[in-house]
Design a protein around this motif. Structure first.
Motif, PDB file in Angstrom:
ATOM      1  N   ILE A 189      43.949  49.361  54.628  1.00  0.00           N
ATOM      2  CA  ILE A 189      43.143  48.529  53.944  1.00  0.00           C
ATOM      3  C   ILE A 189      43.451  47.751  52.726  1.00  0.00           C
ATOM      4  O   ILE A 189      43.857  48.335  51.908  1.00  0.00           O
ATOM      5  CB  ILE A 189      41.698  49.250  53.635  1.00  0.00           C
ATOM      6  CG1 ILE A 189      40.941  49.714  55.113  1.00  0.00           C
ATOM      7  CG2 ILE A 189      40.439  48.366  53.130  1.00  0.00           C
ATOM      8  CD1 ILE A 189      40.088  50.870  54.860  1.00  0.00           C
ATOM      9  N   LEU A 190      43.267  46.623  52.672  1.00  0.00           N
ATOM     10  CA  LEU A 190      43.702  45.895  51.147  1.00  0.00           C
ATOM     11  C   LEU A 190      42.494  45.335  50.603  1.00  0.00           C
ATOM     12  O   LEU A 190      41.921  44.142  51.247  1.00  0.00           O
ATOM     13  CB  LEU A 190      44.770  44.941  51.433  1.00  0.00           C
ATOM     14  CG  LEU A 190      45.268  44.106  50.289  1.00  0.00           C
ATOM     15  CD1 LEU A 190      45.890  45.058  49.252  1.00  0.00           C
ATOM     16  CD2 LEU A 190      46.164  42.770  50.683  1.00  0.00           C
ATOM     17  N   THR A 191      41.980  45.670  49.534  1.00  0.00           N
ATOM     18  CA  THR A 191      40.907  44.761  48.861  1.00  0.00           C
ATOM     19  C   THR A 191      41.509  44.154  47.561  1.00  0.00           C
ATOM     20  O   THR A 191      42.153  44.597  47.001  1.00  0.00           O
ATOM     21  CB  THR A 191      39.835  45.835  48.393  1.00  0.00           C
ATOM     22  OG1 THR A 191      39.361  46.730  49.434  1.00  0.00           O
ATOM     23  CG2 THR A 191      38.575  45.197  47.929  1.00  0.00           C
ATOM     24  N   GLU A 192      41.078  42.732  47.790  1.00  0.00           N
ATOM     25  CA  GLU A 192      41.376  41.905  46.422  1.00  0.00           C
ATOM     26  C   GLU A 192      40.150  41.331  45.856  1.00  0.00           C
ATOM     27  O   GLU A 192      39.283  40.984  46.610  1.00  0.00           O
ATOM     28  CB  GLU A 192      42.292  40.854  47.137  1.00  0.00           C
ATOM     29  CG  GLU A 192      43.559  41.489  47.740  1.00  0.00           C
ATOM     30  CD  GLU A 192      44.499  40.188  48.157  1.00  0.00           C
ATOM     31  OE1 GLU A 192      45.098  39.567  47.138  1.00  0.00           O
ATOM     32  OE2 GLU A 192      44.456  39.862  49.487  1.00  0.00           O
ATOM     33  N   ALA A 193      40.036  41.327  44.557  1.00  0.00           N
ATOM     34  CA  ALA A 193      38.810  40.802  43.833  1.00  0.00           C
ATOM     35  C   ALA A 193      39.313  39.844  42.935  1.00  0.00           C
ATOM     36  O   ALA A 193      40.379  39.897  42.179  1.00  0.00           O
ATOM     37  CB  ALA A 193      38.363  42.077  43.428  1.00  0.00           C
ATOM     38  N   SER A 194      37.938  39.177  42.685  1.00  0.00           N
ATOM     39  CA  SER A 194      38.227  38.046  41.184  1.00  0.00           C
ATOM     40  C   SER A 194      36.921  38.584  40.221  1.00  0.00           C
ATOM     41  O   SER A 194      35.791  38.762  40.753  1.00  0.00           O
ATOM     42  CB  SER A 194      37.967  36.865  41.847  1.00  0.00           C
ATOM     43  OG  SER A 194      38.013  35.925  40.646  1.00  0.00           O
ATOM     44  N   THR A 195      37.273  38.932  39.152  1.00  0.00           N
ATOM     45  CA  THR A 195      36.425  39.429  38.182  1.00  0.00           C
ATOM     46  C   THR A 195      36.201  38.431  37.218  1.00  0.00           C
ATOM     47  O   THR A 195      36.880  37.534  36.720  1.00  0.00           O
ATOM     48  CB  THR A 195      37.317  40.529  37.384  1.00  0.00           C
ATOM     49  OG1 THR A 195      37.777  41.365  38.545  1.00  0.00           O
ATOM     50  CG2 THR A 195      35.943  41.557  36.879  1.00  0.00           C
ATOM     51  N   ASP A 196      34.850  38.256  36.654  1.00  0.00           N
ATOM     52  CA  ASP A 196      34.532  37.908  35.461  1.00  0.00           C
ATOM     53  C   ASP A 196      34.511  38.393  34.437  1.00  0.00           C
ATOM     54  O   ASP A 196      33.680  39.447  34.185  1.00  0.00           O
ATOM     55  CB  ASP A 196      32.803  37.324  35.829  1.00  0.00           C
ATOM     56  CG  ASP A 196      32.369  36.417  34.608  1.00  0.00           C
ATOM     57  OD1 ASP A 196      33.061  36.626  33.567  1.00  0.00           O
ATOM     58  OD2 ASP A 196      31.480  35.617  35.074  1.00  0.00           O
ATOM     59  N   PHE A 197      35.484  37.956  33.538  1.00  0.00           N
ATOM     60  CA  PHE A 197      36.088  38.987  32.496  1.00  0.00           C
ATOM     61  C   PHE A 197      34.856  39.200  31.433  1.00  0.00           C
ATOM     62  O   PHE A 197      34.927  39.842  30.741  1.00  0.00           O
ATOM     63  CB  PHE A 197      37.190  38.233  31.643  1.00  0.00           C
ATOM     64  CG  PHE A 197      38.509  38.723  32.656  1.00  0.00           C
ATOM     65  CD1 PHE A 197      38.890  40.108  32.473  1.00  0.00           C
ATOM     66  CD2 PHE A 197      39.158  37.566  33.290  1.00  0.00           C
ATOM     67  CE1 PHE A 197      40.158  40.188  33.430  1.00  0.00           C
ATOM     68  CE2 PHE A 197      40.219  38.091  33.789  1.00  0.00           C
ATOM     69  CZ  PHE A 197      40.657  39.140  34.267  1.00  0.00           C
ATOM     70  N   GLU A 198      33.792  38.130  31.364  1.00  0.00           N
ATOM     71  CA  GLU A 198      32.760  37.914  30.237  1.00  0.00           C
ATOM     72  C   GLU A 198      31.878  39.229  30.668  1.00  0.00           C
ATOM     73  O   GLU A 198      31.427  40.074  29.851  1.00  0.00           O
ATOM     74  CB  GLU A 198      32.152  36.735  30.229  1.00  0.00           C
ATOM     75  CG  GLU A 198      33.014  36.019  29.089  1.00  0.00           C
ATOM     76  CD  GLU A 198      32.715  34.526  29.087  1.00  0.00           C
ATOM     77  OE1 GLU A 198      31.243  34.440  29.324  1.00  0.00           O
ATOM     78  OE2 GLU A 198      33.281  33.753  28.373  1.00  0.00           O
TER      79      GLU A 198
END
Ligand code: BTN
Length: 325
Positions: A189-198
């Motif tokens: 399993i490979l989970t990739e994410a994009s985070t809102d830094f604020e």
């Protein structure tokens, strides 16, 4: 529902072996020409449909073909979009692209083959055609990036459950996210994410799951042949790939919809492959050895070090210590 998927449903319902174009047209309320066109489109997708004069259409057994229609039919009432490709570089990359363009929560991307399948730590995930399932799910979580770790652990439980439900083979989970059958890795399993830094919240996460359903005819490549296994040692039974995909998606959302509730960790813990084993791991850049005592309620690995101190790991790479195998 499309005409293609309605036709598939009729052809797989098992009520009769053959069904005529006229009967299909009447049942679905469309013209015979539309039926003919849709049947041809299904054949192009890889479905083996026989057309016999005076009898009609019948779907030949061993349908190992993945299509949007077959996945939709087996999932039933799944609202988010489903994309099925014959071949892509990586379903995770396609999913990230779609997510960045605003694709909705729950969107599923499936491929019969990946030419650049990605594993953890920059590794490659072998993804040949016909023998595996390569699935990515776009998620728009309402919890923090911190809690996102549980996306992967809940997916590991759902994957193990799906494999067991369909194949009846017992699975183990090798922390943090590999599924094993009889000491061989059958899924990653490979989970990739994009985070809102604020806000510290996830904009989206892409959960990618790869399963070796059967062993490729040419076998696994030399680099992985000692550790890789498959759910079925020989040929993949009819519809096994589709059944595994739909069971996986159903089981995953059952757990995901309850997050951040972590009750599922109990199952993860029971299935832990590493508990009781001597492992090697990296700690602050140093290669260490220790014994796995348990998996705690936060799915962290509990390791007793050589000096008897105890460390908790929530990320990282842990391998069975070879001298002890
Ligand atoms: C691993 O074992 O290191 C993780 C493997 C993850 C493979 C899946 S297949 C679907 C999705 N697309 C990818 O490129 N990778 C994941």
């Amino acid at each position: 529902m499309s005409i293609k998927s309605d036709i598939l449903k009729e052809l797989t319902s098992g009520a009769q072996e053959y069904i005529s174009g006229e009967e299909l047209a009447k049942k679905l309320g469309v013209s015979r020409n539309s039926i003919w066109k849709a049947v041809n489109a299904l054949k192009k997708d890889g479905f083996m449909i026989n057309a016999t004069t005076n009898k009609g259409y019948n779907l030949l057994a061993n349908n190992n073909t993945l299509s949007k229609e077959s996945v939709k039919n087996s999932l039933q009432n799944y609202d988010a979009p489903i994309f099925v490709y014959k071949s892509v570089g990586s379903t995770n990359d396609v999913a990230k692209d779609l997510a960045a363009k605003g694709a909705e929560h729950g969107t599923i991307i499936i491929a019969d083959e990946q030419t650049k399948g990605k594993g953890r730590m920059g590794r490659r995930f072998e993804s040949p055609s016909k023998t595996g399932t390569y699935v990515s799910i776009i998620l728009r979580p309402k919890f923090s990036a911190q809690e996102a770790l549980f996306i992967t652990t809940s997916a590991a439980v759902a994957t193990a459950q799906a494999i067991e439900e369909v194949s009846n083979r017992e699975t183990k989970i090798k922390w943090v996210n590999d599924i094993y059958i009889e000491n061989k890795k059958v899924s990653g399993i490979l989970t990739e994410a994009s985070t809102d830094f604020e806000t510290g919240m996830l904009e989206y996460a892409v959960l990618g799951i790869g399963i070796n359903v059967s062993t490729p005819l040419e076998g696994f490549p030399d680099e992985i042949k000692d550790i890789a296994g498959s759910v079925y040692e020989n040929e993949c039974p009819d519809n096994a790939r589709i059944q595994i995909i739909s069971s996986l998606i159903r089981n995953f959302f059952k757990l995901y919809d309850k997050l951040p509730n972590k009750d599922f960790v109990k199952i993860y813990r029971e299935k832990s492959f590493l508990t009781g084993k001597i492992v090697s791991f990296e700690n602050s850049g140093k290669l260490c050895k220790g014994k796995v005592l348990d998996v705690d309620e936060d799915a962290r690995l509990v390791i007793e070090n050589e000096d008897k101190s105890v460390s908790l790991f929530s990320t990282g790479e842990v391998n069975i210590y070879k001298d002890f195998l």
